[in-house]
Design a protein around this motif. Sequence first.
Motif, PDB file in Angstrom:
ATOM      1  N   TRP A   1       0.824  -1.204   0.000  1.00 55.53           N
ATOM      2  CA  TRP A   1       0.000   0.000   0.000  1.00 55.53           C
ATOM      3  C   TRP A   1       0.866   1.266   0.000  1.00 55.53           C
ATOM      4  N   GLU A   2       1.970   1.219   0.707  1.00 55.37           N
ATOM      5  CA  GLU A   2       2.857   2.374   0.749  1.00 55.37           C
ATOM      6  C   GLU A   2       3.436   2.653  -0.638  1.00 55.37           C
ATOM      7  N   THR A   3       3.750   1.568  -1.362  1.00 54.32           N
ATOM      8  CA  THR A   3       4.272   1.719  -2.718  1.00 54.32           C
ATOM      9  C   THR A   3       3.245   2.386  -3.628  1.00 54.32           C
ATOM     10  N   VAL A   4       1.996   1.922  -3.524  1.00 56.67           N
ATOM     11  CA  VAL A   4       0.915   2.503  -4.344  1.00 56.67           C
ATOM     12  C   VAL A   4       0.744   3.981  -4.040  1.00 56.67           C
ATOM     13  N   VAL A   5       0.717   4.315  -2.740  1.00 51.97           N
ATOM     14  CA  VAL A   5       0.535   5.702  -2.334  1.00 51.97           C
ATOM     15  C   VAL A   5       1.689   6.576  -2.828  1.00 51.97           C
ATOM     16  N   LEU A   6       2.910   6.041  -2.736  1.00 48.26           N
ATOM     17  CA  LEU A   6       4.076   6.811  -3.157  1.00 48.26           C
ATOM     18  C   LEU A   6       4.138   6.980  -4.672  1.00 48.26           C
ATOM     19  N   VAL A   7       3.672   5.972  -5.416  1.00 45.49           N
ATOM     20  CA  VAL A   7       3.621   6.110  -6.875  1.00 45.49           C
ATOM     21  C   VAL A   7       2.687   7.258  -7.251  1.00 45.49           C
ATOM     22  N   VAL A   8       1.533   7.313  -6.597  1.00 42.89           N
ATOM     23  CA  VAL A   8       0.598   8.419  -6.834  1.00 42.89           C
ATOM     24  C   VAL A   8       1.249   9.753  -6.443  1.00 42.89           C
ATOM     25  N   GLY A   9       1.956   9.740  -5.292  1.00 42.96           N
ATOM     26  CA  GLY A   9       2.620  10.958  -4.832  1.00 42.96           C
ATOM     27  C   GLY A   9       3.693  11.432  -5.800  1.00 42.96           C
ATOM     28  N   VAL A  10       4.468  10.497  -6.349  1.00 40.90           N
ATOM     29  CA  VAL A  10       5.524  10.855  -7.299  1.00 40.90           C
ATOM     30  C   VAL A  10       4.919  11.440  -8.578  1.00 40.90           C
ATOM     31  N   ILE A  11       3.811  10.835  -9.038  1.00 42.39           N
ATOM     32  CA  ILE A  11       3.141  11.364 -10.232  1.00 42.39           C
ATOM     33  C   ILE A  11       2.667  12.792  -9.986  1.00 42.39           C
ATOM     34  N   LEU A  12       2.052  13.022  -8.822  1.00 39.98           N
ATOM     35  CA  LEU A  12       1.601  14.373  -8.479  1.00 39.98           C
ATOM     36  C   LEU A  12       2.775  15.333  -8.366  1.00 39.98           C
ATOM     37  N   TYR A  13       3.873  14.829  -7.825  1.00 38.68           N
ATOM     38  CA  TYR A  13       5.089  15.647  -7.662  1.00 38.68           C
ATOM     39  C   TYR A  13       5.624  16.091  -9.015  1.00 38.68           C
ATOM     40  N   MET A  14       5.694  15.159  -9.976  1.00 38.47           N
ATOM     41  CA  MET A  14       6.201  15.485 -11.305  1.00 38.47           C
ATOM     42  C   MET A  14       5.245  16.418 -12.044  1.00 38.47           C
ATOM     43  N   VAL A  15       3.929  16.200 -11.876  1.00 35.58           N
ATOM     44  CA  VAL A  15       2.947  17.099 -12.497  1.00 35.58           C
ATOM     45  C   VAL A  15       3.094  18.503 -11.936  1.00 35.58           C
ATOM     46  N   ALA A  16       3.285  18.599 -10.602  1.00 37.22           N
ATOM     47  CA  ALA A  16       3.443  19.906  -9.964  1.00 37.22           C
ATOM     48  C   ALA A  16       4.654  20.647 -10.525  1.00 37.22           C
ATOM     49  N   LEU A  17       5.776  19.942 -10.679  1.00 38.50           N
ATOM     50  CA  LEU A  17       6.976  20.578 -11.216  1.00 38.50           C
ATOM     51  C   LEU A  17       6.779  21.015 -12.668  1.00 38.50           C
ATOM     52  N   SER A  18       6.161  20.150 -13.465  1.00 37.20           N
ATOM     53  CA  SER A  18       5.959  20.466 -14.877  1.00 37.20           C
ATOM     54  C   SER A  18       5.026  21.666 -15.055  1.00 37.20           C
TER      55      SER A  18
END
Length: 236
Positions: A93-110
């Motif tokens: 579950w932590e992996t799933v949550v972090l994958v979503v977080g990383v996607i949001l992180y990259m979208v935020a930067l872009s």
Amino acid sequence: MKQIGGGHETAPAFDAIQADVGKRLDDVAKILAGALVTVAGVITALGLTSDLVFVALNNDSWPIYVASLCAILAIVCSIVALLIHPTKRGNLWETVVLVVGVILYMVALSVAVVGAAKAAGGNGRPTISNVELEGPRSRLKLSFSVRADGVETWATVGVYVVAVDEKGNSLDGPSDLYASSLRPDDRGRIMQNVNMPVTAARDAWGLEIVAITAGGSDECEAKVVRGATCTTIQLP
């Protein structure tokens, strides 16, 4: 320690592996915890000052809102990930949550890069200031300044001075009292000081100064992003 016949690792060894995986995931979560700070740093590095941020928000610059929202959601994902217990299912579950977080992180930067570029470029709308009339009516001199920031390279700002009656209607005449087409410099800025005689407008009630961005509306009261800038001054 391993079992002799089965070839499988014992529970303590498995727990150690799970704990190590959990630690690595926690490290990723801690990185995401600084998402908002990172996004702000990217925006600042691109030259978007606090003043321009307020300008962007006032102009409904959606990239700034989206970047901030995605950064906040990435932080939420990191906090949730840190609170998950490092078990086999917990790590999943932590992996799933972090994958979503990383996607949001990259979208935020872009999106932050897009928003910074859009806001730092300004809006291209011209302003008219320092309007003055000097001298007797027979030898009047009109002076004013025109400024615009963030004008696109191909665009121009047209500046006109016309004689108007009491209702603001243009008087019939052979041509405008003043007409100029201004282009921006390498930084997208236009700055022009005008000083001109107005002897041809002796019978007019006043003078109207109009600045129009290329592709924009020429109506002074139009509620559009690139509307005309107008100033009317009464003759003495």
